[in-house]
Design a protein around this motif. Structure first.
Motif, short mmCIF file in Angstrom:
data_model
loop_
_atom_site.label_atom_id
_atom_site.label_comp_id
_atom_site.label_asym_id
_atom_site.label_seq_id
_atom_site.Cartn_x
_atom_site.Cartn_y
_atom_site.Cartn_z
N VAL A 1 7.46 -12.63 2.10
CA VAL A 1 6.69 -13.75 2.64
C VAL A 1 6.51 -14.78 1.53
O VAL A 1 6.82 -14.53 0.37
CB VAL A 1 5.32 -13.29 3.18
CG1 VAL A 1 5.49 -12.31 4.32
CG2 VAL A 1 4.47 -12.68 2.06
N ASP A 2 6.00 -15.93 1.88
CA ASP A 2 5.79 -16.99 0.90
C ASP A 2 4.79 -16.53 -0.18
O ASP A 2 3.75 -15.95 0.14
CB ASP A 2 5.27 -18.25 1.59
CG ASP A 2 5.34 -19.47 0.68
OD1 ASP A 2 6.15 -19.46 -0.27
OD2 ASP A 2 4.58 -20.43 0.92
N GLU A 3 5.14 -16.77 -1.46
CA GLU A 3 4.32 -16.35 -2.60
C GLU A 3 4.00 -14.85 -2.52
O GLU A 3 2.86 -14.43 -2.64
CB GLU A 3 3.02 -17.18 -2.67
CG GLU A 3 3.23 -18.66 -2.84
CD GLU A 3 3.89 -19.00 -4.18
OE1 GLU A 3 3.64 -18.28 -5.17
OE2 GLU A 3 4.67 -19.97 -4.22
N HIS A 4 5.02 -14.08 -2.36
CA HIS A 4 4.87 -12.65 -2.09
C HIS A 4 4.35 -11.91 -3.33
O HIS A 4 4.86 -12.07 -4.44
CB HIS A 4 6.23 -12.06 -1.70
CG HIS A 4 6.14 -10.68 -1.11
ND1 HIS A 4 6.45 -10.42 0.20
CD2 HIS A 4 5.78 -9.49 -1.64
CE1 HIS A 4 6.28 -9.13 0.45
NE2 HIS A 4 5.89 -8.55 -0.67
N ILE A 5 3.33 -11.08 -3.12
CA ILE A 5 2.83 -10.16 -4.15
C ILE A 5 2.89 -8.75 -3.57
O ILE A 5 2.23 -8.46 -2.57
CB ILE A 5 1.40 -10.49 -4.59
CG1 ILE A 5 1.34 -11.88 -5.24
CG2 ILE A 5 0.89 -9.44 -5.57
CD1 ILE A 5 -0.06 -12.32 -5.63
N GLU A 6 3.68 -7.90 -4.17
CA GLU A 6 3.80 -6.51 -3.74
C GLU A 6 3.01 -5.63 -4.71
O GLU A 6 3.23 -5.70 -5.92
CB GLU A 6 5.27 -6.08 -3.71
CG GLU A 6 5.51 -4.73 -3.11
CD GLU A 6 5.32 -4.69 -1.60
OE1 GLU A 6 5.22 -3.59 -1.04
OE2 GLU A 6 5.28 -5.78 -0.99
N VAL A 7 2.10 -4.82 -4.19
CA VAL A 7 1.25 -3.98 -5.02
C VAL A 7 1.76 -2.55 -5.00
O VAL A 7 1.91 -1.94 -3.93
CB VAL A 7 -0.21 -4.01 -4.53
CG1 VAL A 7 -1.07 -3.09 -5.38
CG2 VAL A 7 -0.75 -5.43 -4.56
N ILE A 8 2.06 -2.01 -6.18
CA ILE A 8 2.41 -0.61 -6.33
C ILE A 8 1.21 0.09 -6.93
O ILE A 8 0.80 -0.21 -8.06
CB ILE A 8 3.65 -0.44 -7.22
CG1 ILE A 8 4.86 -1.09 -6.55
CG2 ILE A 8 3.92 1.04 -7.51
CD1 ILE A 8 6.13 -1.02 -7.38
N SER A 9 0.61 1.01 -6.20
CA SER A 9 -0.64 1.63 -6.63
C SER A 9 -0.44 2.87 -7.47
O SER A 9 -1.29 3.20 -8.30
CB SER A 9 -1.50 1.97 -5.41
OG SER A 9 -0.80 2.83 -4.53
N SER A 10 0.67 3.59 -7.29
CA SER A 10 0.87 4.82 -8.05
C SER A 10 2.33 5.22 -8.02
O SER A 10 3.12 4.74 -7.19
CB SER A 10 0.01 5.96 -7.48
OG SER A 10 0.41 6.26 -6.16
N LEU A 11 2.69 6.13 -8.94
CA LEU A 11 4.02 6.70 -9.01
C LEU A 11 3.94 8.20 -8.79
O LEU A 11 2.89 8.81 -9.01
CB LEU A 11 4.70 6.40 -10.36
CG LEU A 11 5.34 5.02 -10.53
CD1 LEU A 11 4.28 3.94 -10.63
CD2 LEU A 11 6.23 4.99 -11.77
#
Length: 342
Positions: free
Chosen positions: A316-326
């Motif tokens: 999406v526009d100005e996309h921020i993807e959050v990765i919370s853990s591995l």
């Protein structure tokens, strides 16, 4: 009235004081060791190890290295386990410009799938002549080298490279030849191997095998090192920047983040920019199409164990993807997950 006097003269020898002193000392020791234990727990908390991750990538490339023996005067053909063929002309191996004689060792690495690209850290990010970086789609990445004893050799005559067989339905006539080395920081740049002033295109040849008709990509190289069959991954429509918000303990020095393009089994770009103000990963070019379906892949080495996260998303526009853990995983299991992505 009797006045009671207290004598503090020999306080150091007082049993009461001695007992109090011992109790204080014991309490202090307990507090000290309790503090040490707490601090020890904090210090020993597993942390991402960037050097170990780089070592894993290097070990994977070393493990993939295949070696062949050729007579330098005769030349010949080598065939990799994936089906790549490289043909050398007679007297084409040199040292300081002079052909060598005797046996030479030819080395080959061949990469055809997305998991191998990631775990050998050979993603498909190309650099334009003006320095701009864009994603590439690959039909194969190859490392070719030769040595004799302790001497690294030169390629005096053009050598021919033929890819593994390709189904006609999967052929892409836009493939060009790209180079990647330390001078490009791992990015791929278009090459002019034959010196005619034009970027080199891969040639497609028909073939006939036990399984029926097939085709191969073919091209020539004039130097040893890494080459890549690629085309620029062209996008249409509006585009945006992409940011990957990773857990607090991760940064550009101790993990790797990649962008996998759905529907393209050999398009994998590394998110190689870390914004220290935002503490997020991003990319150079800000050319991610809005509406594109992708998967974000993050890998790190923690306490001797490979860890990962894979998240699918639509840009999406100005996309921020959050990765919370591995999560911990074996390399073999991760390879399957990556190659099974859409």
């Amino acid at each position: 009235m009797n006045t009671q006097k207290q004598n503090f003269t020999n306080l150091n020898n007082s049993k009461v004081v001695s007992r109090i002193f011992k109790n204080v000392m014991v309490l202090s020791i307990l507090v000290f060791f309790s503090s040490c234990i707490d601090n020890k727990d904090e210090v020993l908390e597993p942390q991402p190890d960037g050097a170990a991750l780089v070592a894993r990538f290097e070990d994977n490339r070393a493990d993939a290295l295949q070696e062949f023996i050729l007579d330098a005067a005769i030349g010949g053909v080598i065939t990799g386990t994936e089906g790549t063929q490289v043909t050398f002309q007679p007297n084409s191996f040199g040292l300081n410009g002079t052909p060598v004689t005797g046996n030479v060792t030819v080395k080959l690495i061949e990469i055809y799938d997305k998991a191998s690209m990631l775990l050998k850290d050979k993603s498909t990010l190309g650099m334009r002549d003006n320095g701009d970086k864009e994603a590439l789609k690959s039909a194969g990445e190859f490392y070719i080298d030769a040595e004799q004893g302790v001497n690294s050799l030169e390629l005096l005559e053009m050598a021919s490279v033929q890819s593994r067989p390709v189904d006609f339905a999967d052929l892409d006539g836009g493939m060009q030849i790209f180079r990647g080395d330390d001078d490009t920081d791992g990015d791929w740049v278009e090459t002019d191997e034959d010196g005619d002033g034009e970027n080199d295109d891969a040639q497609i040849r028909d073939g006939q095998g036990a399984a029926g008709e097939f085709a191969t990509y073919n091209y020539d190289i004039g130097d040893f090192g890494w080459t890549n069959l690629d085309r620029w991954y062209s996008f249409t429509g509006p585009k945006t920047e992409l940011f990957i918000d990773v857990p607090a303990e991760f940064n550009q020095d101790n993990c790797a983040v990649y962008l996998s393009y759905d529907g393209e089994p050999t398009a994998l770009a590394r998110m190689d920019v870390y914004n220290t103000d935002l503490e997020m990963f991003t990319e150079h070019y800000g050319l991610i199409p809005i509406g594109l379906e992708v998967h974000i892949i993050m890998v790190a080495e923690i306490d001797g164990q490979l860890n990962y996260a894979i998240q699918g998303t639509t840009i999406v526009d100005e996309h921020i993807e959050v990765i919370s853990s591995l999560s911990p995983i074996t390399q073999a299991a991760l390879e399957i997950l990556i190659n099974d992505l859409p």
